[in-house]
Design an enzyme around this catalytic site. Structure first.
Site, PDB file in Angstrom:
ATOM      1  N   THR A  56      -6.558  89.855  91.328  1.00  0.00           N
ATOM      2  CA  THR A  56      -6.991  90.898  90.372  1.00  0.00           C
ATOM      3  C   THR A  56      -7.788  90.253  89.244  1.00  0.00           C
ATOM      4  OG1 THR A  56      -4.931  92.046  90.833  1.00  0.00           O
ATOM      5  CG2 THR A  56      -6.121  92.740  88.860  1.00  0.00           C
ATOM      6  N   GLU A  72      -9.034  83.540  98.534  1.00  0.00           N
ATOM      7  CA  GLU A  72      -8.140  82.751  99.387  1.00  0.00           C
ATOM      8  C   GLU A  72      -8.199  83.315 100.822  1.00  0.00           C
ATOM      9  OE1 GLU A  72      -3.846  82.952  98.312  1.00  0.00           O
ATOM     10  OE2 GLU A  72      -4.130  80.793  98.165  1.00  0.00           O
ATOM     11  N   ARG A 124      -6.759  79.635  93.763  1.00  0.00           N
ATOM     12  CA  ARG A 124      -5.982  78.428  94.102  1.00  0.00           C
ATOM     13  C   ARG A 124      -6.892  77.283  94.540  1.00  0.00           C
ATOM     14  NH1 ARG A 124      -0.844  78.780  93.559  1.00  0.00           N
ATOM     15  NH2 ARG A 124       0.314  80.642  94.078  1.00  0.00           N
ATOM     16  N   LEU A 161       5.438  91.580  93.363  1.00  0.00           N
ATOM     17  CA  LEU A 161       5.504  91.305  94.802  1.00  0.00           C
ATOM     18  C   LEU A 161       6.103  92.503  95.540  1.00  0.00           C
ATOM     19  CD1 LEU A 161       6.590  87.905  96.250  1.00  0.00           C
ATOM     20  CD2 LEU A 161       7.639  89.942  97.148  1.00  0.00           C
ATOM     21  N   GLU A 202       6.203  89.071 103.117  1.00  0.00           N
ATOM     22  CA  GLU A 202       6.898  88.536 101.941  1.00  0.00           C
ATOM     23  C   GLU A 202       8.208  89.249 101.619  1.00  0.00           C
ATOM     24  OE1 GLU A 202       2.811  87.075  99.674  1.00  0.00           O
ATOM     25  OE2 GLU A 202       3.800  88.918  99.020  1.00  0.00           O
ATOM     26  N   PHE A 245      -2.081  93.601  83.073  1.00  0.00           N
ATOM     27  CA  PHE A 245      -3.485  93.612  82.665  1.00  0.00           C
ATOM     28  C   PHE A 245      -4.376  94.391  83.620  1.00  0.00           C
ATOM     29  CE2 PHE A 245      -5.009  90.514  85.736  1.00  0.00           C
ATOM     30  CZ  PHE A 245      -3.888  89.740  86.027  1.00  0.00           C
TER      31      PHE A 245
HETATM   32  P1  TTP Z   1      -0.777  83.189  96.824  1.00  0.00           P
HETATM   33  O1  TTP Z   1      -1.749  82.095  97.044  1.00  0.00           O
HETATM   34  O2  TTP Z   1       0.106  83.036  95.640  1.00  0.00           O
HETATM   35  O3  TTP Z   1      -1.622  84.544  96.763  1.00  0.00           O
HETATM   36  P2  TTP Z   1      -1.196  85.981  96.214  1.00  0.00           P
HETATM   37  O4  TTP Z   1      -1.902  86.978  97.085  1.00  0.00           O
HETATM   38  O5  TTP Z   1       0.288  86.070  96.093  1.00  0.00           O
HETATM   39  O6  TTP Z   1      -1.824  85.943  94.793  1.00  0.00           O
HETATM   40  P3  TTP Z   1      -1.966  87.075  93.684  1.00  0.00           P
HETATM   41  O7  TTP Z   1      -1.041  88.195  94.020  1.00  0.00           O
HETATM   42  O8  TTP Z   1      -1.603  86.351  92.424  1.00  0.00           O
HETATM   43  O9  TTP Z   1      -3.392  87.490  93.738  1.00  0.00           O
HETATM   44  O10 TTP Z   1       0.118  83.326  98.129  1.00  0.00           O
HETATM   45  C1  TTP Z   1      -0.238  84.046  99.290  1.00  0.00           C
HETATM   46  C2  TTP Z   1       0.906  83.932 100.270  1.00  0.00           C
HETATM   47  O11 TTP Z   1       0.876  82.677 100.960  1.00  0.00           O
HETATM   48  C3  TTP Z   1       2.278  83.985  99.621  1.00  0.00           C
HETATM   49  O12 TTP Z   1       3.168  84.659 100.483  1.00  0.00           O
HETATM   50  C4  TTP Z   1       2.690  82.537  99.496  1.00  0.00           C
HETATM   51  C5  TTP Z   1       2.049  81.910 100.692  1.00  0.00           C
HETATM   52  N1  TTP Z   1       1.658  80.521 100.537  1.00  0.00           N
HETATM   53  C6  TTP Z   1       2.476  79.511 101.008  1.00  0.00           C
HETATM   54  O13 TTP Z   1       3.566  79.766 101.508  1.00  0.00           O
HETATM   55  N2  TTP Z   1       2.031  78.218 100.939  1.00  0.00           N
HETATM   56  C7  TTP Z   1       0.819  77.900 100.379  1.00  0.00           C
HETATM   57  O14 TTP Z   1       0.459  76.713 100.344  1.00  0.00           O
HETATM   58  C8  TTP Z   1       0.007  78.955  99.854  1.00  0.00           C
HETATM   59  C9  TTP Z   1      -1.301  78.627  99.207  1.00  0.00           C
HETATM   60  C10 TTP Z   1       0.463  80.243  99.958  1.00  0.00           C
END
Ligand code: TTP
Length: 259
Positions: free
Chosen positions: A35, A52, A126, A187, A195, A240
């Site tokens: 976001t 990502e 990231r 989450l 998740e 935010f």
């Molecule tokens: P995040 O990289 O934290 O992305 P997000 O979509 O949660 O970010 P935001 O909501 O802040 O925009 O993690 C994505 C998923 O991948 C999450 O379930 C954690 C997992 N993950 C790992 O398990 N190991 C890793 O090395 C990474 C980069 C992510």
């Protein structure tokens, strides 16, 4: 808890030419990195977000030339596999997520950015550093990556950074900081299927890893340049996403960080 934002100025470390700068957004799972990245993208045409590659982790293409004639499923959800059986799949997941990130971040920037007369910035969601010093390290400490896998991981990770690191070198890190409880709520709201089994305790561990790396700087990093990268800490405890006043406030801090 996180009322103040701490600014380590980036500008003095940045080159004065209009070379492209690279900044990564870091923070716990679900804190709001994508976001915030979109906010930055919309705030100026000189900013470009490199998202990502999570959809690649959810759909690993198995139709390589070697397997194309085998009766196999054509894709698998490695993110799901890792959460379902972390001991079996964490090393594989951490390998693939880091490799796919590196490949994505090494793509040449769009012409629009190269022709910019301002300060073009690529914003990474990231970095290869959070891959290692947040997630892979945490999985090693939890016993989901064994010591042989951890040695192998660190070996190829260091090698790849030595070979390609200069092309994805960061000039700044933006740390979106929020309590693990807040991340847990966000989450739950977004409801990403893989998740659903995540516990608060896991987010607390990841939070501590972020704090160790980016605030107290007690994480032992293996790359000289990384230890010197300036960090902007932003309070992401407040919602935010829909509040334009808070957004403006955050964007002002980011602009200040770069000028
Ligand atoms: P995040 O990289 O934290 O992305 P997000 O979509 O949660 O970010 P935001 O909501 O802040 O925009 O993690 C994505 C998923 O991948 C999450 O379930 C954690 C997992 N993950 C790992 O398990 N190991 C890793 O090395 C990474 C980069 C992510």
């Amino acid at each position: 808890l996180f009322s103040s934002s701490v600014v380590y100025r980036a500008s003095s470390h940045m080159s004065k030419s209009n070379e492209i700068k690279r900044v990564s957004i870091e923070g716990n799972i679900a804190v709001g990195k994508s976001t915030f990245a979109k906010l930055l993208q919309n705030a100026g045409q000189d900013w470009e977000v490199i998202a990502e590659p999570i959809s690649k982790w959810q759909n690993v293409d198995q139709t390589t030339p070697q397997t194309v004639n085998c009766p196999q499923q054509s894709s698998s959800n490695l993110l799901q596999m890792m959460y379902h059986d972390p001991k079996r799949w964490s090393y594989t997941f951490q390998t693939f997520s880091c490799m796919s990130r590196m490949r994505t971040q090494l793509q040449p920037p769009p012409a629009r950015l190269l022709q910019s007369t301002g300060t073009p910035v690529q914003v990474y969601e990231r970095s290869v550093y959070s891959d290692r010093y947040i997630f892979a390290l945490n999985m090693f400490e939890l016993g989901c990556i064994n010591s042989t896998e951890w040695a192998v991981y660190q070996d190829w990770h260091s090698f790849l950074i030595e070979q390609f690191g200069h092309r994805i070198q960061l000039e700044g890190i933006i740390y979106l900081r929020a309590s693990p409880q807040t991340c847990m709520e966000r989450l739950g709201k977004r409801g990403r299927v893989e998740e659903q089994g995540i516990q608060l305790d896991y987010l607390e561990k990841l939070h501590t890893k972020h704090e160790d790396w980016l605030v107290s700087k007690s994480t032992k990093v293996h790359f000289e340049h990384l230890a010197k990268v300036p960090v902007l800490i932003l309070d992401a405890e407040v919602e935010f996403e829909k509040d334009s006043k808070i957004q403006d406030n955050l964007l002002t801090k980011v602009r200040h960080f770069f000028n």
